[in-house]
Design a protein around this motif. Structure first.
Motif, PDB file in Angstrom:
ATOM      1  N   LYS A  37       4.647  10.168  -5.973  1.00  0.00           N
ATOM      2  CA  LYS A  37       5.436  11.137  -5.216  1.00  0.00           C
ATOM      3  C   LYS A  37       6.628  10.444  -4.575  1.00  0.00           C
ATOM      4  O   LYS A  37       7.722  10.979  -4.517  1.00  0.00           O
ATOM      5  N   VAL A  38       6.393   9.224  -4.085  1.00  0.00           N
ATOM      6  CA  VAL A  38       7.467   8.414  -3.503  1.00  0.00           C
ATOM      7  C   VAL A  38       7.606   7.191  -4.396  1.00  0.00           C
ATOM      8  O   VAL A  38       6.797   6.274  -4.337  1.00  0.00           O
ATOM      9  N   ALA A  39       8.619   7.190  -5.247  1.00  0.00           N
ATOM     10  CA  ALA A  39       8.750   6.140  -6.250  1.00  0.00           C
ATOM     11  C   ALA A  39       9.390   4.870  -5.689  1.00  0.00           C
ATOM     12  O   ALA A  39       9.085   3.779  -6.123  1.00  0.00           O
ATOM     13  N   ASP A  40      10.287   5.016  -4.735  1.00  0.00           N
ATOM     14  CA  ASP A  40      10.905   3.829  -4.138  1.00  0.00           C
ATOM     15  C   ASP A  40      11.330   4.139  -2.707  1.00  0.00           C
ATOM     16  O   ASP A  40      11.183   5.250  -2.221  1.00  0.00           O
ATOM     17  N   ALA A  46       9.366   5.061   5.033  1.00  0.00           N
ATOM     18  CA  ALA A  46       8.062   4.932   5.696  1.00  0.00           C
ATOM     19  C   ALA A  46       6.937   5.315   4.740  1.00  0.00           C
ATOM     20  O   ALA A  46       5.931   4.606   4.647  1.00  0.00           O
ATOM     21  N   ALA A  47       7.106   6.406   4.031  1.00  0.00           N
ATOM     22  CA  ALA A  47       6.074   6.831   3.080  1.00  0.00           C
ATOM     23  C   ALA A  47       5.928   5.814   1.953  1.00  0.00           C
ATOM     24  O   ALA A  47       4.827   5.556   1.476  1.00  0.00           O
ATOM     25  N   PHE A  48       7.038   5.208   1.545  1.00  0.00           N
ATOM     26  CA  PHE A  48       6.979   4.193   0.494  1.00  0.00           C
ATOM     27  C   PHE A  48       6.200   2.972   0.969  1.00  0.00           C
ATOM     28  O   PHE A  48       5.389   2.417   0.223  1.00  0.00           O
ATOM     29  N   ALA A  51       2.597   3.897   0.957  1.00  0.00           N
ATOM     30  CA  ALA A  51       2.132   3.998  -0.430  1.00  0.00           C
ATOM     31  C   ALA A  51       1.925   2.611  -1.033  1.00  0.00           C
ATOM     32  O   ALA A  51       0.940   2.376  -1.735  1.00  0.00           O
ATOM     33  N   GLN A  52       2.834   1.689  -0.761  1.00  0.00           N
ATOM     34  CA  GLN A  52       2.686   0.322  -1.282  1.00  0.00           C
ATOM     35  C   GLN A  52       1.438  -0.334  -0.708  1.00  0.00           C
ATOM     36  O   GLN A  52       0.716  -1.036  -1.408  1.00  0.00           O
ATOM     37  N   SER A  53       1.182  -0.106   0.572  1.00  0.00           N
ATOM     38  CA  SER A  53      -0.019  -0.656   1.198  1.00  0.00           C
ATOM     39  C   SER A  53      -1.272  -0.081   0.555  1.00  0.00           C
ATOM     40  O   SER A  53      -2.228  -0.816   0.268  1.00  0.00           O
ATOM     41  N   LEU A  54      -1.268   1.218   0.305  1.00  0.00           N
ATOM     42  CA  LEU A  54      -2.412   1.854  -0.344  1.00  0.00           C
ATOM     43  C   LEU A  54      -2.593   1.355  -1.770  1.00  0.00           C
ATOM     44  O   LEU A  54      -3.722   1.148  -2.227  1.00  0.00           O
ATOM     45  N   ARG A  55      -1.490   1.147  -2.497  1.00  0.00           N
ATOM     46  CA  ARG A  55      -1.588   0.614  -3.857  1.00  0.00           C
ATOM     47  C   ARG A  55      -2.181  -0.786  -3.835  1.00  0.00           C
ATOM     48  O   ARG A  55      -2.988  -1.143  -4.694  1.00  0.00           O
ATOM     49  N   SER A  56      -1.794  -1.569  -2.848  1.00  0.00           N
ATOM     50  CA  SER A  56      -2.337  -2.918  -2.703  1.00  0.00           C
ATOM     51  C   SER A  56      -3.832  -2.858  -2.395  1.00  0.00           C
ATOM     52  O   SER A  56      -4.624  -3.603  -2.980  1.00  0.00           O
TER      53      SER A  56
END
Length: 120
Positions: A37-40, A46-48, A51-56
């Motif tokens: 949903k938030v690609a970059d 903030a959402a990115f 999202a990066q933290s969740l992907r990690s």
């Protein structure tokens, strides 16, 4: 030039609408191609970051799950090995009990000795 694009109010509104639609289309296209949903960070910083933290975190959890599956397989192997050893010990005990019988003839005693040797 009364009908030029610069002076035609309807054309300016249509051009703005077209540019807005193209921008929205590009955003949706990026979401579809990346699957996010938030690609970059341009979409929403903030959402990115979240999202990066969740992907990690997901990557770490996947690694732990992989290791747990390996441990689960090793545990199954060890359990089967322990069962086989236990079964072999029970058969050895049975054979030794039969060998303790004083009424065995020589042929039977030789057979039980060979069985016990094979179990060892």
């Amino acid at each position: 030039m009364a009908n030029s694009v610069n002076t035609n109010q309807s054309a300016l509104v249509a051009l703005q609408s077209l540019n807005n639609t193209i921008g929205q289309l590009n955003k949706v296209q990026k979401r579809v191609t990346t699957g996010y949903k938030v690609a970059d960070s341009v979409d929403d910083g903030a959402a990115f970051a979240v999202a990066q933290s969740l992907r990690s975190d997901k990557g770490a959890i996947d690694a732990v799950n992989s290791q747990l599956n390996i441990a689960k397989g090793a545990t199954a192997v060890f359990s089967n090995a322990a069962t086989n050893v236990s079964d072999a010990l029970m058969r050895a005990r049975e054979t030794l009990t039969k060998l303790a019988d004083q009424n065995l003839n020589t042929d039977m005693r030789t057979k039980y000795n060979n069985d016990f040797t094979a179990l060892k």
